[in-house]
Write a protein that holds these residues in place. Structure first.
Motif, mmCIF file in Angstrom:
data_model
loop_
_atom_site.group_PDB
_atom_site.id
_atom_site.type_symbol
_atom_site.label_atom_id
_atom_site.label_comp_id
_atom_site.label_asym_id
_atom_site.label_seq_id
_atom_site.Cartn_x
_atom_site.Cartn_y
_atom_site.Cartn_z
ATOM 1 N N PRO A 1 0.819 -1.224 0.000
ATOM 2 C CA PRO A 1 0.000 0.000 0.000
ATOM 3 C C PRO A 1 0.851 1.271 0.000
ATOM 4 N N GLU A 2 2.025 1.220 0.616
ATOM 5 C CA GLU A 2 2.858 2.414 0.711
ATOM 6 C C GLU A 2 3.798 2.564 -0.489
ATOM 7 N N GLU A 3 3.531 1.840 -1.576
ATOM 8 C CA GLU A 3 4.364 1.936 -2.783
ATOM 9 C C GLU A 3 4.585 3.392 -3.187
ATOM 10 N N HIS A 4 5.821 3.700 -3.566
ATOM 11 C CA HIS A 4 6.163 5.083 -3.881
ATOM 12 C C HIS A 4 7.157 5.077 -5.037
ATOM 13 N N VAL A 5 6.792 5.748 -6.114
ATOM 14 C CA VAL A 5 7.625 5.767 -7.318
ATOM 15 C C VAL A 5 7.951 7.213 -7.677
ATOM 16 N N ARG A 6 9.207 7.481 -7.969
ATOM 17 C CA ARG A 6 9.629 8.829 -8.381
ATOM 18 C C ARG A 6 10.568 8.722 -9.582
ATOM 19 N N TYR A 7 10.631 9.785 -10.357
ATOM 20 C CA TYR A 7 11.577 9.857 -11.471
ATOM 21 C C TYR A 7 12.474 11.059 -11.274
ATOM 22 N N ARG A 8 13.738 10.889 -11.570
ATOM 23 C CA ARG A 8 14.708 11.972 -11.436
ATOM 24 C C ARG A 8 15.609 11.987 -12.653
ATOM 25 N N ARG A 9 16.280 13.112 -12.876
ATOM 26 C CA ARG A 9 17.383 13.154 -13.836
ATOM 27 C C ARG A 9 18.604 12.563 -13.138
ATOM 28 N N LEU A 10 19.489 11.956 -13.921
ATOM 29 C CA LEU A 10 20.670 11.337 -13.314
ATOM 30 C C LEU A 10 21.472 12.354 -12.499
ATOM 31 N N ASP A 11 21.616 13.570 -13.036
ATOM 32 C CA ASP A 11 22.445 14.546 -12.315
ATOM 33 C C ASP A 11 21.742 15.110 -11.078
ATOM 34 N N GLU A 12 20.459 14.772 -10.913
ATOM 35 C CA GLU A 12 19.735 15.252 -9.730
ATOM 36 C C GLU A 12 19.393 14.110 -8.774
ATOM 37 N N LEU A 13 20.052 12.973 -8.974
ATOM 38 C CA LEU A 13 19.834 11.841 -8.073
ATOM 39 C C LEU A 13 20.490 12.144 -6.726
ATOM 40 N N GLU A 14 19.667 12.252 -5.684
ATOM 41 C CA GLU A 14 20.177 12.578 -4.352
ATOM 42 C C GLU A 14 20.163 11.330 -3.480
ATOM 43 N N VAL A 15 21.287 11.046 -2.867
ATOM 44 C CA VAL A 15 21.401 9.843 -2.049
ATOM 45 C C VAL A 15 20.377 9.851 -0.912
ATOM 46 N N ASP A 16 20.064 11.034 -0.387
ATOM 47 C CA ASP A 16 19.144 11.094 0.755
ATOM 48 C C ASP A 16 17.715 10.704 0.400
#
Lengths: 353, 353
Positions: free
Chosen positions: A297-312
């Motif tokens: 139920p808590e599934e969470h999907v996001r898309y980012r640009r490679l240069d904006e991939l934040e480890v946090d």
């Protein structure tokens, strides 16, 4: 003889149970043997194997006494009464089961059937919980994250007692899960920190499952539509320099990349290093998918640009899918979709016509 | 409005069907509209959308006439009789389904459910045949191998007519199957050799499946226990030099490698080239698994040394799994098993203690 292929196969062909006895159990029948043998006793610790086994299994009349061929010996007892409680023990079975990333509808029928037939479930507690009603009424033994070796040894030794044991993994049991460790332990002698001799003789069945990477890919669209690789960023068991070597190779090969174990509490630098290595070989706007708690139920999907991939933004349960230089992110009615074309464009646009 | 997220979501939340009408169908209700609008007619081709749609769906009394908010307009008709045959058409749905490598017990319940609800099955004939009884009574349209683009276009355009269409793939639909091509077509405008505007508005669902690579790995034991990559050796759509670049990268990264499309009738040299590249980077006795017809009665599994991999043993449906330099082949009771250890040996043997 627990792992004697010919006898295993014969029992399977005949569709009958295959039961095992200790030498002491067979020797308990010594007074009833028609053909006791001191030679056999010296070799295996009981005066008769075939007659002893037949008599141990069924309280009745020995209708075929010890009969030899070049490769096998047999004896037959006619039971006085129907056999209800089967004496001896079965060979023991360990099923290595991947139950998929979370939702029941991604668990294969084979996985469900193997869980259903098992007497004992062994695994990380959360994964057993995900089985829901299928786990009810079965003995379950939970092991903590990190207790992988103990978990596999325990499961093998329980199976060695003749039990039907299911080792429950999430995703696919063969992809960074317990599968390889079970075989690694089986490949060591009992004197090389392996498992017991009895555990070496159990039946081991692996069944495939939907991996988290595939669940994530289905949500995204089709990011694995062309060549891809899968890399674990955990340096707990793999030397850091080996991981970096693979990252560089994956970058040079322009593979779509799925990262497992992208970070842990302790270990947070490799993902940033991976991003920086990849940025040298593919565009800054390469799409990246971050997927957590797939099929729950808590599934969470996001898309980012490679240069904006934040480890946090990433935790230890996040699947990180990084596109190749050809991967695309597009907007459809239901939201963004990511895919990696296989090269049909050259055909569609006529370059290959 | 077929792909308007707010309306799609509203229908889903309310658990009611979402039906679509053409402007001509709505305009047929023009004489019954309470609030006909020439402005609306000029814009969309009918004098009323909300009242027209409500009246087109149900032959009854307009109990709420056209009512506007900032973002939406609605009208309500009370039907004189229960609505049995729903007017208009549904949005259309295309499910991109991977049914696994062959045996039914590897097909996920979600895949089975999506096939079951579909009206029309589209795919390569053999894959539809593998569905067995699940396909009975449904319209099926078989396409030949090689007809991938036609197959995807057809499936999308059938869905655009309001049908529930299932595109049947073997293995996982997102791994070298039709998934990426469907999204590639959706990502092109109707004027860029893409699909029709109506097809752009259908609901598209991807569901993951067990890939052939995972079926093979389960049979072998756990060869994918550590980092791996997947490479198609088909140069039909991918330039040969790109494939060779990936092979070299995979060799340098010491990945376990799964080859898809290892050979075809026409194309037999890349597999030998791959073997020779890999032999420069990993031992000659690296284990290789060849698996054919997984999960079908004619399933056939063989193990070879890398330096003894013969192209003539491989056909287009064979999955070829090549170990990393760490992969092992071991003999268990039921035969050879292949696995790739993850590094627990260092822990078991005390190097990491």
């Amino acid at each position: 003889k627990g792992d004697e292929p010919a006898i295993i196969e014969t029992a399977a062909r005949l569709g009958v149970p295959y039961r095992l006895f200790t030498a002491a159990e067979l020797e308990a029948q010594v007074d009833r043997l028609v053909n006791p043998s001191d030679v056999v006793f010296a070799e295996v610790g009981c005066h008769g194997v075939s007659e002893g086994a037949a008599l141990a299994l069924a309280d009745g009349e020995l209708v075929v006494e010890k009969t030899k061929t070049a490769n096998a010996t047999c004896a037959v007892v006619r039971a006085a009464d129907p056999i209800v409680d089967m004496a001896g023990r079965s060979r023991g079975k360990l099923s290595i089961i991947g139950i998929g990333p979370g939702q029941h509808s991604w668990r294969t029928p084979e996985a469900s059937a193997l869980v259903a037939e098992a007497e004992e479930l062994v695994g990380y507690g959360l994964y057993i919980d995900l089985l829901g009603a299928l786990a009810y009424g079965k003995k379950r033994v939970d092991f903590p994250l990190g207790g992988e070796e103990d978990r596999c040894r325990y499961a093998l030794e329980q199976a060695a007692k003749g039990k039907n044991v299911a080792l429950i993994c999430s995703g696919d049991a063969g992809i960074y899960a317990m599968g390889a460790l079970v075989f690694e332990l089986l490949d060591r002698g009992s004197d090389q920190m392996g498992v017991s001799d009895a555990a070496h003789r159990v039946e081991v069945v692996s069944t495939p499952g939907v991996s988290a990477l595939q669940g994530a890919a289905a949500r995204a669209g089709a990011p694995l539509g062309h060549d891809f690789c899968v890399i674990s960023l955990s340096d707990l068991l793999t030397p850091r320099e080996d991981i970096v070597k693979r990252l560089i190779a994956a970058a040079q090969g322009d593979f779509v990349i799925a990262f497992y174990n992208p970070v842990s509490m302790r270990r947070r630098t490799l993902l940033a290093e991976a991003r920086d290595i990849l940025l040298k070989h593919r565009p800054a706007d390469t799409p990246v998918m971050l997927a957590s708690s797939l099929g729950r139920p808590e599934e969470h999907v996001r898309y980012r640009r490679l240069d904006e991939l934040e480890v946090d933004e990433v935790d230890m349960l996040t699947v990180v899918l990084i596109g190749s230089s050809n991967s695309k992110l597009t907007q459809l009615g239901e939201g963004p979709r990511m895919y990696t074309p296989r090269g049909y464009a050259r055909k569609i646009d006529g370059d290959l016509s």
